[in-house]
Every structure is written in C-alpha cells, then in structure tokens.
Design a protein around this motif. Structure first.
Motif, PDB file in Angstrom:
ATOM      1  N   GLN A 160       0.823  -1.203   0.000  1.00  0.00           N
ATOM      2  CA  GLN A 160       0.000   0.000   0.000  1.00  0.00           C
ATOM      3  C   GLN A 160       0.859   1.256   0.000  1.00  0.00           C
ATOM      4  OE1 GLN A 160      -3.023   0.566  -0.494  1.00  0.00           O
ATOM      5  NE2 GLN A 160      -3.627   2.482   0.491  1.00  0.00           N
ATOM      6  N   ASP A 161       1.931   1.246   0.792  1.00  0.00           N
ATOM      7  CA  ASP A 161       2.826   2.408   0.808  1.00  0.00           C
ATOM      8  C   ASP A 161       3.445   2.626  -0.569  1.00  0.00           C
ATOM      9  OD1 ASP A 161       2.277   2.898   3.427  1.00  0.00           O
ATOM     10  OD2 ASP A 161       4.216   2.201   4.207  1.00  0.00           O
ATOM     11  N   GLU A 162       3.842   1.538  -1.226  1.00  0.00           N
ATOM     12  CA  GLU A 162       4.432   1.655  -2.554  1.00  0.00           C
ATOM     13  C   GLU A 162       3.416   2.215  -3.550  1.00  0.00           C
ATOM     14  OE1 GLU A 162       7.240  -1.042  -5.549  1.00  0.00           O
ATOM     15  OE2 GLU A 162       6.140  -1.992  -3.904  1.00  0.00           O
ATOM     16  N   PHE A 163       2.166   1.780  -3.428  1.00  0.00           N
ATOM     17  CA  PHE A 163       1.099   2.262  -4.303  1.00  0.00           C
ATOM     18  C   PHE A 163       0.902   3.775  -4.142  1.00  0.00           C
ATOM     19  CE2 PHE A 163      -3.461   3.229  -4.862  1.00  0.00           C
ATOM     20  CZ  PHE A 163      -3.650   2.813  -6.175  1.00  0.00           C
ATOM     21  N   LEU A 164       0.925   4.254  -2.907  1.00  0.00           N
ATOM     22  CA  LEU A 164       0.685   5.677  -2.645  1.00  0.00           C
ATOM     23  C   LEU A 164       1.923   6.522  -2.907  1.00  0.00           C
ATOM     24  CD1 LEU A 164      -1.455   5.475   0.621  1.00  0.00           C
ATOM     25  CD2 LEU A 164      -2.249   6.010  -1.696  1.00  0.00           C
ATOM     26  N   GLU A 165       3.101   6.003  -2.588  1.00  0.00           N
ATOM     27  CA  GLU A 165       4.320   6.790  -2.726  1.00  0.00           C
ATOM     28  C   GLU A 165       4.689   7.070  -4.176  1.00  0.00           C
ATOM     29  OE1 GLU A 165       7.111   4.551  -0.447  1.00  0.00           O
ATOM     30  OE2 GLU A 165       6.310   5.251   1.494  1.00  0.00           O
ATOM     31  N   PHE A 166       4.080   6.352  -5.081  1.00  0.00           N
ATOM     32  CA  PHE A 166       4.275   6.674  -6.499  1.00  0.00           C
ATOM     33  C   PHE A 166       3.686   8.044  -6.830  1.00  0.00           C
ATOM     34  CE2 PHE A 166       2.633   6.723 -10.859  1.00  0.00           C
ATOM     35  CZ  PHE A 166       3.770   6.394 -11.577  1.00  0.00           C
ATOM     36  N   ALA A 197       2.656   0.769 -11.581  1.00  0.00           N
ATOM     37  CA  ALA A 197       2.440   1.007 -10.154  1.00  0.00           C
ATOM     38  C   ALA A 197       1.030   0.590  -9.734  1.00  0.00           C
ATOM     39  CB  ALA A 197       2.673   2.484  -9.834  1.00  0.00           C
ATOM     40  N   TRP A 198       0.045   0.888 -10.554  1.00  0.00           N
ATOM     41  CA  TRP A 198      -1.344   0.501 -10.271  1.00  0.00           C
ATOM     42  C   TRP A 198      -1.465  -1.029 -10.200  1.00  0.00           C
ATOM     43  CZ3 TRP A 198      -6.123   3.149  -9.746  1.00  0.00           C
ATOM     44  CH2 TRP A 198      -7.269   2.362  -9.874  1.00  0.00           C
ATOM     45  N   ASN A 199      -0.927  -1.707 -11.188  1.00  0.00           N
ATOM     46  CA  ASN A 199      -1.063  -3.159 -11.267  1.00  0.00           C
ATOM     47  C   ASN A 199      -0.232  -3.895 -10.228  1.00  0.00           C
ATOM     48  OD1 ASN A 199      -2.876  -3.160 -13.467  1.00  0.00           O
ATOM     49  ND2 ASN A 199      -1.183  -2.905 -14.910  1.00  0.00           N
ATOM     50  N   ARG A 200       0.863  -3.283  -9.788  1.00  0.00           N
ATOM     51  CA  ARG A 200       1.689  -3.939  -8.774  1.00  0.00           C
ATOM     52  C   ARG A 200       0.879  -4.175  -7.498  1.00  0.00           C
ATOM     53  NH1 ARG A 200       6.858  -5.206  -7.431  1.00  0.00           N
ATOM     54  NH2 ARG A 200       7.603  -4.542  -9.476  1.00  0.00           N
ATOM     55  N   TRP A 201       0.032  -3.233  -7.147  1.00  0.00           N
ATOM     56  CA  TRP A 201      -0.821  -3.417  -5.967  1.00  0.00           C
ATOM     57  C   TRP A 201      -1.747  -4.614  -6.163  1.00  0.00           C
ATOM     58  CZ3 TRP A 201      -1.948  -2.889  -1.087  1.00  0.00           C
ATOM     59  CH2 TRP A 201      -3.262  -3.033  -0.647  1.00  0.00           C
ATOM     60  N   ASP A 202      -2.423  -4.686  -7.319  1.00  0.00           N
ATOM     61  CA  ASP A 202      -3.319  -5.804  -7.604  1.00  0.00           C
ATOM     62  C   ASP A 202      -2.583  -7.141  -7.497  1.00  0.00           C
ATOM     63  OD1 ASP A 202      -4.890  -3.630  -8.338  1.00  0.00           O
ATOM     64  OD2 ASP A 202      -5.833  -4.690 -10.010  1.00  0.00           O
ATOM     65  N   LEU A 203      -1.400  -7.209  -8.108  1.00  0.00           N
ATOM     66  CA  LEU A 203      -0.652  -8.453  -8.119  1.00  0.00           C
ATOM     67  C   LEU A 203      -0.100  -8.787  -6.735  1.00  0.00           C
ATOM     68  CD1 LEU A 203       1.298  -8.068 -11.489  1.00  0.00           C
ATOM     69  CD2 LEU A 203      -0.769  -9.416 -11.055  1.00  0.00           C
ATOM     70  N   SER A 204       0.213  -7.782  -5.942  1.00  0.00           N
ATOM     71  CA  SER A 204       0.777  -8.017  -4.608  1.00  0.00           C
ATOM     72  C   SER A 204      -0.214  -8.725  -3.695  1.00  0.00           C
ATOM     73  CB  SER A 204       1.189  -6.685  -3.962  1.00  0.00           C
ATOM     74  OG  SER A 204       2.240  -6.075  -4.676  1.00  0.00           O
ATOM     75  N   ILE A 205      -1.501  -8.435  -3.861  1.00  0.00           N
ATOM     76  CA  ILE A 205      -2.501  -8.999  -2.952  1.00  0.00           C
ATOM     77  C   ILE A 205      -3.286 -10.146  -3.584  1.00  0.00           C
ATOM     78  CG2 ILE A 205      -2.735  -6.764  -1.823  1.00  0.00           C
ATOM     79  CD1 ILE A 205      -5.469  -6.457  -3.137  1.00  0.00           C
ATOM     80  N   GLY A 206      -2.995 -10.477  -4.854  1.00  0.00           N
ATOM     81  CA  GLY A 206      -3.830 -11.413  -5.581  1.00  0.00           C
ATOM     82  C   GLY A 206      -3.550 -12.879  -5.320  1.00  0.00           C
TER      83      GLY A 206
END
Length: 320
Positions: A160-166, A197-206
């Motif tokens: 989540q931090d990585e998603f927002l810090e972008f 960056a958007w997709n990394r969040w999806d893949l991180s929790i998928g």
C-alpha cells in the motif's frame, strides 16, 4: 490433469458494436457443442487460448472475446462508449451474431463474475447456468476493502505504501482519480509507469499464502496499460452501478431459477470471501465451493475445481 487441451480456434474475427468499437473473438472446441460464454476479468483483462482449459472440447463450444478497449478489440484503450451497460449489450450482440438461442453456461471470474451476474439478471432467458469464481459484486463494502485505510492494506502495508508513494502528496488524497489522470496521459512513459504502479498493488494482494506473485506481468505493456486504465475507468465511476445493485432482492429474484456454482478462495484478498457467502445466502440454490487459494485462477486447486464443475454441467441440458 493440468487442463483440457484444445486445437487452435475454429473461428475468429471481429464483431462491430455501436459506432466506435469492434470486439475481437475466438471460438474453440466442438462447433455444434454446448455453448459457453467466457467473460474475462479486469476490467481491462484479455483472452488467450489458456482460458479454454476448463472445458471439455468434445462437449463444449467455447466463445472467448476481448471486452471494449482491451486485448485485440479495437480501438485499444478507447474510453468512449465503454461502460457496464454497453458491455452487457455486447453480450447479447454476440449471442445474436453466433445464432445461439441460449448459453449453456456463462463463466466468469472477478470482474467477469460481475458481468455474468448482471447479464443473467438482465437476460435470464439467455442463461442456462452460471459458473463464477473470485466473486465481485461492486458494492461500496468491496471497494472500501480494496482501497480504504481500514481494508486489505492492513495486511499488505508495504504494498500500500508503494502504491501511494508513487503519487505526489497532493495526489494521495484521491489515489484512484490521480492514477486515472496519469493513465490518460498522452506521454506513453507516464502512462506505462502509472500502469505498472497501479497493477503492482493488484498483483501483490492477488496470490494466496502458498503462492508467489508473478510481477513479470508488469513488463507486458499490452496487458499492463489496458488493465490499469480500464480498471481505473470503471472504478472511479463506481462501475456505473448503484451500491448493492446485484444483491437487491428484486434483481436476485430474476436469477433464482438459474442453476450455478460459486467458487471462492478463503485467502482471496482482492474480493473478500464474505461477498461469495452473502450471495449464496441470498441464492441458496447455488452451490458454494470454498478453495484454499487466493484470487488468481492460476492455482492448481482453483483450476482443478473449475474443471470438475464444468464437467458436472456438461451432462445437463439447458436448451429449453
């Protein structure tokens, strides 16, 4: 068994829909077999031959297609005339194009499950059965779980931090809208970086706890940009649905006579398992199968269970 093997598609082409879009499709399996409509996820996903592994080619006729603005449908990344009502109308256009009186099965996961449920509610006469997995009904509760500070980010704080810090500090107050703006940039570099960056969040929790996230997908621009742009496009517009629309009693009543199966991972962090439980409670005639996996359909257990369910429905006759 890793899945059914299909020969190359026996038919492929495009179907014009509306004034702008052309849908790319492929057909596999038995030409005069029991017709299956496969609905990919996303929004912004796309089809591939691998999507056929669940269906016995000696029984099923499998129709795959790329939804508006993604995959090999044209124009790519087009947002005009691209909303939920248009996608539902497309499904009827395809049914008429293929001269299919009634789908034997409508099959979809994640966003594909949303479309499957909405389509069945809009056209119950056209749906023989439903097989849905990783269920998403586009309620505020589900969207808050995905983005809200009290949601899944508590389990994946670093992602989540990585998603927002972008984003810049100012943009972080409205991350979905901020990403959406970047994803519409005319600069391909800005668009691609935002998509990754958007997709990394999806893949991180998928993925489930025993699965390893595959971030190599981020390097595939043909997947990454459409997936991020279309997902953001639908998300910032609340999927063009009223909150809880699918679960309203009058809408559920329209599909009470349609047999179906729900499969959902106990460790699905993208679409909370409570959604599947709530849907099955409202539609007790649907079978609910709990899986030990996460959200992605690639896990061996998920694939095997989906194959078994499709084999069960292969013996049924829903043509009437």
């Amino acid at each position: 068994m890793s899945g059914y093997e299909h020969s190359d598609s026996f038919d492929k082409g495009v179907v014009p829909v509306g004034s702008i879009h052309q849908l790319y499709y492929e057909q596999y399996g038995k030409r005069d077999g029991k017709p299956v409509l496969y609905l990919h996820g996303g929004p912004g996903g796309h089809i591939s031959k691998a999507n056929t592994v669940y269906f016995n080619p000696e029984i099923y006729r499998v129709v795959l297609f790329d939804q508006r603005g993604t995959g090999r449908s044209k124009p790519l990344l087009e947002l005009r005339e691209n909303d939920t009502s248009h996608l539902l109308a497309d499904l009827e256009t395809l049914r008429a194009h293929f001269k299919i009186p009634k789908w034997h099965m409508v099959f979809g996961g994640s966003w594909g499950s949303t479309l499957a449920l909405l389509y069945a509610q809009a056209y119950p006469h056209a749906v023989g059965s439903l097989v849905i997995f990783g269920v998403f009904t586009a309620t505020k509760l589900e969207l808050d779980w995905f983005r809200d500070p009290l949601g899944v980010n508590n389990l994946f704080p670093e992602a989540q931090d990585e998603f927002l810090e972008f984003l810049s500090e100012e943009e972080r107050d409205h991350p979905n809208a901020s990403y959406y703006k970047r994803l519409q940039s005319n600069d391909p570099k800005i668009r691609l970086e935002a998509a990754r960056a958007w997709n990394r969040w999806d893949l991180s929790i998928g993925w489930g706890p025993m699965e390893t996230p595959d971030f190599q997908m981020l390097d595939d621009e043909a997947w990454s940009v459409p997936h991020a742009l279309l997902e953001a496009h639908y998300m910032v517009n609340d999927f063009w649905l009223d909150d809880g629309q699918i679960l309203k009693s009058e809408n559920l009543a329209k599909i009470r006579d349609i047999p179906g199966t729900i499969l959902h991972g106990r460790h699905d962090m993208v679409c909370p398992p409570k959604t599947a439980w709530r849907l099955q409670r409202e539609l007790p005639h649907l079978q609910l199968i709990w899986l030990s996996s996460g959200h992605m359909p690639f896990a061996s257990e998920t694939r095997q269970q989906l194959m078994q369910v499709c084999d069960q429905y292969a013996d049924q006759d829903y043509s009437a």
